[in-house]
Design a protein around this motif. Structure first.
Motif, PDB file in Angstrom:
ATOM      1  N   LYS A  86       0.856  -1.192   0.000  1.00  0.00           N
ATOM      2  CA  LYS A  86       0.000   0.000   0.000  1.00  0.00           C
ATOM      3  C   LYS A  86       0.899   1.252   0.000  1.00  0.00           C
ATOM      4  N   PRO A  87       0.997   1.939  -1.125  1.00  0.00           N
ATOM      5  CA  PRO A  87       1.933   3.074  -1.219  1.00  0.00           C
ATOM      6  C   PRO A  87       1.532   4.299  -0.407  1.00  0.00           C
ATOM      7  N   ARG A  88       0.226   4.488  -0.192  1.00  0.00           N
ATOM      8  CA  ARG A  88      -0.237   5.669   0.540  1.00  0.00           C
ATOM      9  C   ARG A  88      -1.181   5.213   1.649  1.00  0.00           C
ATOM     10  N   VAL A  89      -0.595   4.763   2.748  1.00  0.00           N
ATOM     11  CA  VAL A  89      -1.400   4.208   3.823  1.00  0.00           C
ATOM     12  C   VAL A  89      -1.155   4.972   5.126  1.00  0.00           C
ATOM     13  N   TYR A  90      -2.225   5.150   5.882  1.00  0.00           N
ATOM     14  CA  TYR A  90      -2.227   5.873   7.157  1.00  0.00           C
ATOM     15  C   TYR A  90      -2.825   4.899   8.169  1.00  0.00           C
ATOM     16  N   ILE A  91      -1.977   4.345   9.055  1.00  0.00           N
ATOM     17  CA  ILE A  91      -2.385   3.261   9.935  1.00  0.00           C
ATOM     18  C   ILE A  91      -2.485   3.755  11.378  1.00  0.00           C
ATOM     19  N   GLY A  92      -3.586   3.393  12.029  1.00  0.00           N
ATOM     20  CA  GLY A  92      -3.731   3.757  13.429  1.00  0.00           C
ATOM     21  C   GLY A  92      -5.072   3.336  13.983  1.00  0.00           C
ATOM     22  N   CYS A  93      -5.279   3.664  15.243  1.00  0.00           N
ATOM     23  CA  CYS A  93      -6.575   3.424  15.884  1.00  0.00           C
ATOM     24  C   CYS A  93      -7.460   4.620  15.535  1.00  0.00           C
ATOM     25  N   MET A  94      -8.268   4.478  14.491  1.00  0.00           N
ATOM     26  CA  MET A  94      -9.028   5.605  13.952  1.00  0.00           C
ATOM     27  C   MET A  94     -10.203   5.988  14.855  1.00  0.00           C
ATOM     28  N   ARG A  95     -10.417   7.298  14.962  1.00  0.00           N
ATOM     29  CA  ARG A  95     -11.514   7.789  15.783  1.00  0.00           C
ATOM     30  C   ARG A  95     -11.933   9.165  15.278  1.00  0.00           C
ATOM     31  N   SER A  96     -13.013   9.672  15.847  1.00  0.00           N
ATOM     32  CA  SER A  96     -13.503  11.008  15.511  1.00  0.00           C
ATOM     33  C   SER A  96     -14.164  11.589  16.755  1.00  0.00           C
ATOM     34  N   GLY A  97     -13.511  12.544  17.380  1.00  0.00           N
ATOM     35  CA  GLY A  97     -14.015  13.079  18.642  1.00  0.00           C
ATOM     36  C   GLY A  97     -14.751  14.389  18.496  1.00  0.00           C
ATOM     37  N   LYS A  98     -15.260  14.847  19.607  1.00  0.00           N
ATOM     38  CA  LYS A  98     -16.027  16.098  19.648  1.00  0.00           C
ATOM     39  C   LYS A  98     -15.089  17.303  19.585  1.00  0.00           C
ATOM     40  N   VAL A  99     -15.515  18.299  18.858  1.00  0.00           N
ATOM     41  CA  VAL A  99     -14.768  19.552  18.778  1.00  0.00           C
ATOM     42  C   VAL A  99     -15.245  20.465  19.904  1.00  0.00           C
ATOM     43  N   VAL A 100     -14.313  20.928  20.725  1.00  0.00           N
ATOM     44  CA  VAL A 100     -14.650  21.762  21.887  1.00  0.00           C
ATOM     45  C   VAL A 100     -14.480  23.232  21.525  1.00  0.00           C
ATOM     46  N   SER A 101     -15.567  23.990  21.655  1.00  0.00           N
ATOM     47  CA  SER A 101     -15.516  25.416  21.299  1.00  0.00           C
ATOM     48  C   SER A 101     -15.329  26.333  22.508  1.00  0.00           C
ATOM     49  N   GLU A 102     -15.501  25.820  23.725  1.00  0.00           N
ATOM     50  CA  GLU A 102     -15.374  26.662  24.917  1.00  0.00           C
ATOM     51  C   GLU A 102     -13.899  26.974  25.200  1.00  0.00           C
ATOM     52  N   PRO A 103     -13.536  28.244  25.226  1.00  0.00           N
ATOM     53  CA  PRO A 103     -12.127  28.623  25.422  1.00  0.00           C
ATOM     54  C   PRO A 103     -11.539  28.140  26.738  1.00  0.00           C
ATOM     55  N   SER A 104     -12.364  27.991  27.767  1.00  0.00           N
ATOM     56  CA  SER A 104     -11.856  27.595  29.075  1.00  0.00           C
ATOM     57  C   SER A 104     -11.595  26.095  29.192  1.00  0.00           C
ATOM     58  N   HIS A 105     -12.057  25.327  28.225  1.00  0.00           N
ATOM     59  CA  HIS A 105     -11.920  23.862  28.279  1.00  0.00           C
ATOM     60  C   HIS A 105     -10.491  23.433  27.917  1.00  0.00           C
ATOM     61  N   LYS A 106     -10.046  22.323  28.522  1.00  0.00           N
ATOM     62  CA  LYS A 106      -8.697  21.816  28.288  1.00  0.00           C
ATOM     63  C   LYS A 106      -8.445  21.506  26.822  1.00  0.00           C
ATOM     64  N   TRP A 107      -9.459  20.945  26.132  1.00  0.00           N
ATOM     65  CA  TRP A 107      -9.279  20.526  24.744  1.00  0.00           C
ATOM     66  C   TRP A 107      -9.869  21.530  23.748  1.00  0.00           C
ATOM     67  N   HIS A 108      -9.830  22.800  24.109  1.00  0.00           N
ATOM     68  CA  HIS A 108     -10.398  23.843  23.255  1.00  0.00           C
ATOM     69  C   HIS A 108      -9.741  23.852  21.874  1.00  0.00           C
ATOM     70  N   GLU A 109     -10.586  23.970  20.844  1.00  0.00           N
ATOM     71  CA  GLU A 109     -10.125  24.064  19.461  1.00  0.00           C
ATOM     72  C   GLU A 109     -10.437  25.464  18.922  1.00  0.00           C
ATOM     73  N   PRO A 110      -9.425  26.333  18.777  1.00  0.00           N
ATOM     74  CA  PRO A 110      -9.665  27.700  18.285  1.00  0.00           C
ATOM     75  C   PRO A 110     -10.386  27.743  16.934  1.00  0.00           C
ATOM     76  N   ASP A 111     -10.147  26.756  16.099  1.00  0.00           N
ATOM     77  CA  ASP A 111     -10.784  26.724  14.775  1.00  0.00           C
ATOM     78  C   ASP A 111     -12.009  25.818  14.762  1.00  0.00           C
ATOM     79  N   TRP A 112     -12.742  25.779  15.860  1.00  0.00           N
ATOM     80  CA  TRP A 112     -13.896  24.885  15.976  1.00  0.00           C
ATOM     81  C   TRP A 112     -14.937  25.119  14.884  1.00  0.00           C
ATOM     82  N   TRP A 113     -15.087  26.383  14.451  1.00  0.00           N
ATOM     83  CA  TRP A 113     -16.126  26.725  13.474  1.00  0.00           C
ATOM     84  C   TRP A 113     -15.888  26.085  12.109  1.00  0.00           C
ATOM     85  N   LYS A 114     -14.681  25.612  11.850  1.00  0.00           N
ATOM     86  CA  LYS A 114     -14.383  25.008  10.559  1.00  0.00           C
ATOM     87  C   LYS A 114     -14.923  23.584  10.432  1.00  0.00           C
TER      88      LYS A 114
END
Length: 342
Positions: free
Chosen positions: A240-268
């Motif tokens: 496989k010439p172009r492979v990306y291997i891992g434990c795949m997941r999709s988590g919640k985007v955190v928009s609250e600035p005070s939260h530990k996992w805040h994502e500044p670009d949440w709106w995207k």
């Protein structure tokens, strides 16, 4: 007897005549050079056309037509464009838009091809973690070289530089590295929590430039890895010439600035506020083609708040095989797993 005034007028007239003669001589010289240049250019073109005419006449072909003349001119223009493009490519190579020496190295690493380069992301104040990894699964000394020679796996701790370049933090890493010889020190990368995603990118760039590997792996320094199992999994995906291997997941985007996992670009990420599918940051692997893609496009690949999300974002829109490999899910131990988080 002439007066002084008449003598002055005669002298002035004589001087003016000399200046006019000099100017005329200069203009005449410049005109001669210009005409000679044009005649030389025309002569060159005529010589070429005459040669073509003689060739064609000797072969029973018709004289050089207007179309043939236009083709000659077009060919010359294409040559000029090609030379210009070659200059631009050379400049781009110096700026890093294309890899300078993908299969090469800096004289410190083996030149032969290896299976995988494993970068263990560490930081200042984590020597106990590094020592634990060295005792548990990361070979040292001659065993480290044997691992690379026999199994084709290179393992190194990866760290950046202190924001206060040359301070005690940098010196401690340099001292430790002088004994263990198992560090990749990214000189142009600041070691800081907010720089983690950029650090991952810098690691892939460095690894591609210094090792010719089939795969490049990222591991956290609180994860234990079974290198034999990792080698077995990677060997099974060499096709496989172009492979990306891992434990795949999709988590919640955190928009609250005070939260530990805040994502500044949440709106995207849309109204659902959910990240796209990406590999967990504990352990993941990308093939050589993807690592080269990162290296070539380093200046236009943006990063997000989290390093694993950033890596996943670089492959959105590309023809990449996202391989969800449960053996890479370190947090939940499963039979045949290659890793375990501690």
């Amino acid at each position: 007897m002439r007066s002084r005034g008449s003598q002055s007028r005669l002298y002035g007239d004589s001087f003016g005549s000399r200046v006019s003669a000099l100017m005329l001589a200069m203009v005449a010289t410049m005109a001669t050079i210009y005409v000679a240049g044009r005649l030389w250019q025309d002569a060159e073109s005529r010589t070429y056309l005459i040669e073509e005419l003689e060739k064609r006449t000797g072969q029973g072909q018709s004289a050089v037509s207007v179309d043939d003349t236009l083709k000659v001119i077009a060919c010359r223009e294409q040559r000029k464009k090609l030379a210009s493009l070659e200059t631009e490519v050379a400049a781009a190579r110096q700026e890093g838009f294309v890899p300078k020496h993908l299969p090469g190295n800096d004289g410190k690493h083996p030149t032969k091809k290896v299976l995988s380069v494993v970068g263990v992301m560490t930081t200042f104040g984590r020597k106990k973690n590094r020592d634990a990894i060295r005792k548990a699964w990361m070979p040292t000394g001659t065993s480290m070289r044997k691992l690379a020679d026999k199994k084709g796996i290179v393992v190194r701790f990866v760290i950046g530089r202190s924001a206060n370049r040359g301070d005690n933090l940098d010196k401690e890493i340099e001292t430790e590295g002088s004994y263990t010889n198992d560090f990749i020190i990214l000189d142009n990368q600041v070691e800081a929590p907010e720089e983690k995603a950029k650090k991952i990118k810098s690691f892939f760039i460095y690894a591609v430039d210094n090792w010719d590997a089939e795969f490049y792996a990222k591991v956290d320094d609180d994860v234990y890895v079974n290198l034999d199992a990792l080698g077995g999994v990677l060997t099974s995906h060499l096709d496989k010439p172009r492979v990306y291997i891992g434990c795949m997941r999709s988590g919640k985007v955190v928009s609250e600035p005070s939260h530990k996992w805040h994502e500044p670009d949440w709106w995207k990420f849309g109204d659902g506020k959910s990240y796209f599918r990406h590999a967990s940051g504990e352990v993941y692997v990308i093939s050589k083609a993807l690592a080269q893609f990162i290296s070539i496009n380093r200046f236009i690949l943006r990063t997000y708040a989290h390093d694993d999300v950033s890596t996943g974002s670089w492959f959105i829109g590309l023809d990449v095989h996202h391989l969800d490999e449960t053996k890479f899910c370190c947090s939940s131990w499963s039979p045949g797993a290659i890793c375990a988080a501690v």
